[in-house]
Design an enzyme around this catalytic site. Structure first.
Site, mmCIF file in Angstrom:
data_model
loop_
_atom_site.group_PDB
_atom_site.id
_atom_site.type_symbol
_atom_site.label_atom_id
_atom_site.label_comp_id
_atom_site.label_asym_id
_atom_site.label_seq_id
_atom_site.Cartn_x
_atom_site.Cartn_y
_atom_site.Cartn_z
ATOM 1 N N PRO A 68 61.532 1.103 37.995
ATOM 2 C CG PRO A 68 62.968 2.949 37.823
ATOM 3 C CD PRO A 68 62.872 1.491 37.527
ATOM 4 C CB THR A 70 55.749 7.430 37.028
ATOM 5 O OG1 THR A 70 57.127 7.715 36.796
ATOM 6 C CG2 THR A 70 55.079 8.667 37.567
ATOM 7 C CB CYS A 153 61.434 10.830 32.415
ATOM 8 S SG CYS A 153 59.740 11.455 32.549
ATOM 9 C CE LYS A 192 64.148 2.015 32.687
ATOM 10 N NZ LYS A 192 63.163 2.786 31.935
ATOM 11 N NE ARG A 278 54.824 -1.036 27.876
ATOM 12 C CZ ARG A 278 54.540 -1.215 26.593
ATOM 13 N NH1 ARG A 278 53.331 -0.946 26.136
ATOM 14 N NH2 ARG A 278 55.451 -1.661 25.744
#
Length: 407
Positions: A68, A70, A153, A192, A278
């Site tokens: 996922p 952002t 996060c 996660k 990435r």
């Protein structure tokens, strides 16, 4: 029984009673729904077991999981990755309080494309009551295969409110969130996490057995701490140590995968699978490379075709009016801020390219390949104009990941 004591009528309606016949009658159920007492209890027992299995099992071992992401992990981008072989996809992080407030932009993050055959959504929140209420709402309204809790996060806005990485140090709240969400969801719950908050204090290996006990179906470990962000290489040695701690709960590993060699090395640690973040932004065809075990020297024209497909998917998703075109452009530019870091296979002296290696200035094999290598945001805008027409007057673009834009 003492003389004169009233005898209680059995629950099944048999035996004598002073109650008149109509009041003691059986409710008029349609014949096709009627069952014996034995059938009733057998059904409940069997269905209950199925529900428990549904809540606790998620069999995606060995599959390629697109993280996922952002901003960039939007539906059009996920469609591109599905085409190149991503098996599992997950929506961008959605804030549970924003969903509960009915914010349209947040609900849009949960939308699933028909090509996403294994799809989950990721929730971020800091409190058991709001996370549980949100999970209950999602259970009734969205079509997903799993729900993931974001405990990775690192950004201050989320961390300071007690969400994301902060939950790793708030185990009581974390436990209450997991138990509450699991109670109301009919799909598996996943998590996660990172190695920990501080760089030198790893806590994942202590947390993973707890998660297993709380009923988490699968966990993904990003091999960096909050403090590290992306400054150092992911610690796959530690991920390997955590595989044992998580067992028998499946553990996916995440961090620095940009080639099939990286993926092969990661799988040797014993993880159930790899999550790619990435690496997919730099080259979405990475999923094909891993599945076919090869380096793909993709041409600049093929790469432009991928961008063209993205813009078509974007206009389909966000609309083809002026607002939809500019929204598509913004998301394309955000993605280009990562794509420019890809170095074509045919230009490398040593294979493979590593994710922590910043490309130097170089001239490609044609104009387009050189333009795509530019780290200047003005050149990304030029690429967007090739696909979406001229930008509006006074247009300015600065990527959310500001470190990606420099001259």
């Amino acid at each position: 029984m003492a003389e004169g004591a009233a005898e209680e009528a059995p629950a099944d309606g048999s035996g004598d009673s002073a109650v008149s016949a109509p009041e003691r009658g059986v409710a008029p159920i349609k014949p096709q729904y009627l069952a014996t007492k034995e059938q009733f209890h057998e059904f409940l027992e069997a269905t209950g077991k199925e529900k428990v299995l549904r809540e606790t099992e998620l069999d995606i071992s060995g599959k390629l999981y697109l993280a996922p992401l952002t901003t960039c992990g939007n539906l059009p981008f996920r469609r591109i990755c599905k085409r190149f072989g991503a098996d599992v996809t997950c929506g961008e992080m959605a804030i549970c309080t924003s969903l509960l407030q009915g914010q349209t932009s947040e609900w849009a993050l949960l939308k699933r494309h028909q090509s996403e055959d294994l799809f989950g959504v990721q929730l971020e929140g800091a409190f058991p009551d709001t996370m549980t209420r949100c999970a209950e709402l999602l259970n009734r309204t969205v079509d997903v295969d799993f729900v993931d809790i974001n405990v990775g996060c690192p950004i201050d806005l989320v961390y300071k409110k007690g969400g994301g990485c902060a939950l790793m140090n708030r185990s009581t709240k974390f436990r209450q969130i997991v138990l509450g969400m699991n109670q109301v969801l009919d799909v598996p719950l996943t998590v996660k996490i990172r190695t920990g908050v501080q760089e030198r204090t790893h806590v994942a290996h202590r947390l993973l057995p707890e998660l297993r006990g709380w009923g988490v179906a699968l966990a993904t470990l990003h091999g960096r701490s909050r403090e590290q962000r992306y400054t150092k290489l992911a610690d796959w040695q530690y991920i390997q140590q955590c595989v044992e701690a998580a067992n028998p709960m499946p553990l996916f590993g995440n961090g620095d995968i940009l080639s099939y060699e990286d993926a092969n090395r990661a799988m040797k640690t014993g993880v159930a699978g790899v999550m790619i973040a990435r690496g997919a932004l730099l080259k979405p065809w990475l999923f094909t490379e891993i599945k076919e075990q090869r380096h793909w020297d993709i041409s600049s024209s093929e790469r432009l075709d991928i961008l063209r497909d993205f813009t078509h998917y974007g206009l389909e998703h966000w609309g083809s009016d002026t607002q939809g075109v500019e929204k598509t452009r913004r998301f394309l530019l955000e993605w280009l801020s990562f794509l420019c870091r890809y170095v074509p296979v045919g230009l490398l002296e040593r294979l493979p390219q590593r994710i922590n290696e910043r490309p130097p200035y170089y001239l490609g094999r044609d104009y387009l390949e050189t333009l795509m290598a530019s780290q200047n945001s003005a050149d990304w805008v030029r690429l967007s104009e090739m696909l979406l027409g001229p930008v509006p007057p006074n247009f300015v673009f600065l990527p959310k990941h500001k470190a990606n834009s420099y001259k």
